[in-house]
Motif scaffolding. Structure first.
Motif, PDB file in Angstrom:
ATOM      1  N   VAL A 232       0.842  -1.187   0.000  1.00 28.53           N
ATOM      2  CA  VAL A 232       0.000   0.000   0.000  1.00 28.53           C
ATOM      3  C   VAL A 232       0.881   1.242   0.000  1.00 28.53           C
ATOM      4  CG1 VAL A 232      -0.181   0.208   2.523  1.00 28.53           C
ATOM      5  CG2 VAL A 232      -2.021   1.093   1.075  1.00 28.53           C
ATOM      6  N   GLU A 233       0.422   2.295  -0.673  1.00 33.34           N
ATOM      7  CA  GLU A 233       1.092   3.587  -0.636  1.00 33.34           C
ATOM      8  C   GLU A 233       0.119   4.617  -0.082  1.00 33.34           C
ATOM      9  OE1 GLU A 233       2.585   4.674  -4.453  1.00 33.34           O
ATOM     10  OE2 GLU A 233       3.914   2.938  -4.623  1.00 33.34           O
ATOM     11  N   GLY A 234       0.665   5.752   0.339  1.00 35.38           N
ATOM     12  CA  GLY A 234      -0.196   6.808   0.832  1.00 35.38           C
ATOM     13  C   GLY A 234       0.420   7.530   2.003  1.00 35.38           C
ATOM     14  N   PRO A 235      -0.320   8.455   2.601  1.00 35.29           N
ATOM     15  CA  PRO A 235       0.201   9.231   3.734  1.00 35.29           C
ATOM     16  C   PRO A 235       0.159   8.430   5.031  1.00 35.29           C
ATOM     17  CG  PRO A 235      -2.046   9.890   3.240  1.00 35.29           C
ATOM     18  CD  PRO A 235      -1.674   8.907   2.181  1.00 35.29           C
ATOM     19  N   ASP A 236       0.911   8.917   6.008  1.00 37.32           N
ATOM     20  CA  ASP A 236       0.878   8.381   7.383  1.00 37.32           C
ATOM     21  C   ASP A 236       1.191   6.889   7.445  1.00 37.32           C
ATOM     22  OD1 ASP A 236       0.089  10.942   8.298  1.00 37.32           O
ATOM     23  OD2 ASP A 236      -2.006  10.465   7.852  1.00 37.32           O
ATOM     24  N   ALA A 258       8.475   4.299  -0.630  1.00 36.28           N
ATOM     25  CA  ALA A 258       7.223   5.021  -0.397  1.00 36.28           C
ATOM     26  C   ALA A 258       6.052   4.083  -0.162  1.00 36.28           C
ATOM     27  CB  ALA A 258       6.919   5.919  -1.598  1.00 36.28           C
ATOM     28  N   ALA A 259       6.324   2.800   0.025  1.00 31.94           N
ATOM     29  CA  ALA A 259       5.256   1.822   0.196  1.00 31.94           C
ATOM     30  C   ALA A 259       5.460   1.026   1.477  1.00 31.94           C
ATOM     31  CB  ALA A 259       5.206   0.877  -1.011  1.00 31.94           C
ATOM     32  N   LEU A 260       4.363   0.431   1.938  1.00 31.13           N
ATOM     33  CA  LEU A 260       4.382  -0.445   3.097  1.00 31.13           C
ATOM     34  C   LEU A 260       4.036  -1.846   2.610  1.00 31.13           C
ATOM     35  CD1 LEU A 260       4.783   0.099   6.171  1.00 31.13           C
ATOM     36  CD2 LEU A 260       2.296  -0.009   6.383  1.00 31.13           C
ATOM     37  N   GLY A 282     -10.172   4.011   2.959  1.00 32.13           N
ATOM     38  CA  GLY A 282     -10.184   4.233   1.522  1.00 32.13           C
ATOM     39  C   GLY A 282      -8.878   3.876   0.840  1.00 32.13           C
ATOM     40  N   ARG A 283      -7.931   3.322   1.606  1.00 30.61           N
ATOM     41  CA  ARG A 283      -6.664   2.904   1.004  1.00 30.61           C
ATOM     42  C   ARG A 283      -6.870   1.680   0.117  1.00 30.61           C
ATOM     43  NH1 ARG A 283      -3.933   5.139   5.811  1.00 30.61           N
ATOM     44  NH2 ARG A 283      -4.950   3.529   7.065  1.00 30.61           N
ATOM     45  N   HIS A 284      -6.067   1.590  -0.920  1.00 26.05           N
ATOM     46  CA  HIS A 284      -6.134   0.452  -1.836  1.00 26.05           C
ATOM     47  C   HIS A 284      -4.957  -0.475  -1.585  1.00 26.05           C
ATOM     48  CE1 HIS A 284      -6.744  -2.002  -5.355  1.00 26.05           C
ATOM     49  NE2 HIS A 284      -5.534  -1.683  -5.819  1.00 26.05           N
TER      50      HIS A 284
END
Length: 317
Positions: A232-236, A258-260, A282-284
């Motif tokens: 998953v990517e995204g903030p926080d 930049a990914a987990l 709402g994360r993909h």
């Protein structure tokens, strides 16, 4: 590659004082293979390599290297392998050519001048032949060390952390040379802790705290460990990682740029946990094949130090 192994040892054990540095280690290296020997610093890789090339006598265990008995024929093994040490070990106050001439005399080779000239040309050192070794950069010292290992035309190269401390381009150039040598039939055992180098190996053995965790063809290692992985990517992401640890199905959380990457061996429980996060945030989440680095992190988490028994129950046969 031939099925006839160049290295075939079992039960290798070595202690220094009260510390068991290598514990019941076995390995079979096929002829013509590039065999990656992976593990963190202090895991016993260097000690194992020194036993394989005849520099150290094991406390227990037996086997052969280049068809020679590890115990009874150690002197012959030392003469017939190419061993590149972790630290630059040639003479810094001699030129490149003088170093290679010295190594050629040490091996009592014939046609020394022709062999040195060939080594200089093969490793791209001819234009620097008169340069003092001590003035070379890390990458050029690496080339010189490899040339010295190859001058007696060994069938087996033992390379101990050969790319440590060199720049990325020098590392790529070095691996190009390793693949070229393997293409000529030279067997290569190379220790490293760089995962981007592991993917270039035909076979891999993971070692931690002196014990082998798993080994086999590189392409099948991650599948044997049995991890299911989502990305998953995204903030926080840092906060998300902390929140997920300990949730059902989550056995490993690792940051990759930049990914987990979140992994576990219970695919259904992991998918359910991540589906709840996706619905709430709402994360993909995208499932992907587990890689060698995820597998290594997972196996390391189950290992114990040299004074305890390594946990291997979670490793499939």
């Amino acid at each position: 590659m031939s099925a006839d192994p160049v290295i075939d040892v079992a039960g290798l054990t070595k202690s220094f004082g009260a510390k068991r540095v290598v514990d019941d280690f076995d390995i079979r290296v096929p002829r013509g293979a590039i065999y990656g020997f992976l593990g963190p610093n202090g895991s016993g890789k260097t000690t194992t390599i020194r036993m394989l090339c005849g520099l150290l006598t094991p406390d227990a265990g037996e086997g052969t290297c280049l068809g020679l008995d590890l115990r009874r024929e150690a002197a012959r093994i030392k003469a017939e392998v190419g061993y590149m040490t972790q630290r630059f070990s040639l003479y810094e106050d001699l030129s490149i050519r003088e170093n290679l001439e010295f190594v050629a005399r040490m091996y009592q080779l014939d046609r020394r001048r022709q062999r040195v000239d060939a080594a200089l040309a093969e490793l791209g050192l001819a234009d620097r032949a008169r340069q003092l070794a001590g003035t070379l950069s890390g990458g050029w010292k690496q080339r010189l060390a490899l040339a010295a290992c190859l001058i007696h035309e060994p069938g087996l190269l033992l390379l101990d952390e050969p790319t440590a401390g060199v720049d990325p381009k020098a590392r790529r150039d070095f691996w190009d040379e390793i693949r070229r040598l393997a293409g000529r039939g030279v067997t290569v055992l190379v220790s490293t802790h760089y995962m981007d180098e592991a993917v270039q190996c035909d076979y891999i053995a993971y070692i931690a705290y002196g014990r082998k965790l798993i080994d086999g063809p590189a392409a099948g290692i991650a599948a044997r460990v049995g991890l299911v992985t989502y990305r998953v990517e995204g903030p926080d992401l840092a906060a998300l990682a902390e929140r997920l640890r300990g949730e059902p199905g989550v056995e490993q959380v690792a940051r990759f740029g930049a990914a987990l990457h979140v992994s576990g061996t219970d695919g259904a429980a992991l998918a359910a946990t991540l589906a709840r996060d996706a619905a709430a945030s709402g994360r993909h989440w995208q499932q992907q094949a587990a890689g060698l680095e995820e597998a290594f992190i997972y196996l390391m988490a189950g290992a114990r130090d040299n004074f305890a028994v390594a946990t291997q129950a979670r490793i499939p046969p």
